[in-house]
Design a protein around this motif. Structure first.
Motif, PDB file in Angstrom:
ATOM      1  N   PRO A  91      -5.075   6.518   4.873  1.00 22.54           N
ATOM      2  CA  PRO A  91      -5.533   5.888   4.699  1.00 22.54           C
ATOM      3  C   PRO A  91      -6.276   4.539   5.960  1.00 22.54           C
ATOM      4  O   PRO A  91      -7.283   3.684   4.956  1.00 22.54           O
ATOM      5  N   PHE A  92      -5.802   4.762   6.658  1.00 24.28           N
ATOM      6  CA  PHE A  92      -6.157   3.290   8.094  1.00 24.28           C
ATOM      7  C   PHE A  92      -7.683   4.255   8.378  1.00 24.28           C
ATOM      8  O   PHE A  92      -7.880   4.908   8.389  1.00 24.28           O
ATOM      9  N   CYS A  93      -7.889   2.966   9.027  1.00 24.28           N
ATOM     10  CA  CYS A  93      -9.403   3.193   9.736  1.00 24.28           C
ATOM     11  C   CYS A  93      -8.568   3.448  11.212  1.00 24.28           C
ATOM     12  O   CYS A  93      -7.815   2.580  11.641  1.00 24.28           O
ATOM     13  N   ARG A 137     -13.487   3.185   5.392  1.00 27.72           N
ATOM     14  CA  ARG A 137     -14.408   3.195   3.835  1.00 27.72           C
ATOM     15  C   ARG A 137     -15.469   4.450   4.782  1.00 27.72           C
ATOM     16  O   ARG A 137     -16.099   5.038   3.130  1.00 27.72           O
ATOM     17  N   CYS A 138     -15.292   4.960   5.363  1.00 26.72           N
ATOM     18  CA  CYS A 138     -16.275   6.650   5.732  1.00 26.72           C
ATOM     19  C   CYS A 138     -15.598   7.365   5.203  1.00 26.72           C
ATOM     20  O   CYS A 138     -16.429   8.507   4.977  1.00 26.72           O
ATOM     21  N   GLY A 139     -14.538   7.203   5.424  1.00 27.60           N
ATOM     22  CA  GLY A 139     -13.870   9.325   4.680  1.00 27.60           C
ATOM     23  C   GLY A 139     -13.843   9.828   6.361  1.00 27.60           C
ATOM     24  O   GLY A 139     -13.708  10.790   6.193  1.00 27.60           O
ATOM     25  N   LEU A 165       1.134  -0.919   0.774  1.00 20.30           N
ATOM     26  CA  LEU A 165       0.033   0.003  -0.150  1.00 20.30           C
ATOM     27  C   LEU A 165       1.090   1.556   0.172  1.00 20.30           C
ATOM     28  O   LEU A 165       1.886   1.400   1.366  1.00 20.30           O
ATOM     29  N   VAL A 166       0.814   2.065  -1.052  1.00 16.28           N
ATOM     30  CA  VAL A 166       1.665   3.581  -0.913  1.00 16.28           C
ATOM     31  C   VAL A 166       0.283   4.289  -1.175  1.00 16.28           C
ATOM     32  O   VAL A 166      -0.437   5.021  -1.318  1.00 16.28           O
ATOM     33  N   ASP A 167       1.324   4.906   0.441  1.00 18.66           N
ATOM     34  CA  ASP A 167      -0.142   6.347   1.072  1.00 18.66           C
ATOM     35  C   ASP A 167      -0.052   7.394  -0.279  1.00 18.66           C
ATOM     36  O   ASP A 167       0.960   7.712  -0.856  1.00 18.66           O
ATOM     37  N   HIS A 168      -1.003   8.674   0.035  1.00 16.51           N
ATOM     38  CA  HIS A 168      -1.146   9.526  -1.010  1.00 16.51           C
ATOM     39  C   HIS A 168       0.674  10.926  -0.948  1.00 16.51           C
ATOM     40  O   HIS A 168       1.112  11.347  -1.313  1.00 16.51           O
TER      41      HIS A 168
END
Ligand code: FES
Length: 73
Positions: free
Chosen positions: A55-57, A47-49, A27-30
């Protein structure tokens, strides 16, 4: 039982919660930080934003009443 070979990567949606990703993945983040996830290891992706650690919960979905139980078929 399917006669398809088992995939190496599994992405599962969690009702009212994140995507559960089971590796191996990269996984490569922003910010171009790289997260390598070994075989059989899991990560939860927001997934909820609402996560402050995208990008992790980070559990914000539960604190904010995120609801998502729709099915694709
Ligand atoms: S899905 Fe858990 S914080 Fe967004």
């Amino acid at each position: 039982m399917s006669d398809q070979p088992s995939p190496e990567v599994v992405i599962k949606t969690v009702d009212n919660g994140p995507y559960q990703v089971k590796g191996p993945i990269r996984l490569v983040d922003h910010d171009n930080n790289v997260y390598d996830l070994g075989p059989g290891r899991t990560k939860l992706l927001c997934r909820c934003g609402m996560s402050a650690k995208k990008p992790f919960c980070d559990g914000a979905h539960a604190r904010n009443g995120f609801a998502a139980t729709e099915r694709s078929s």
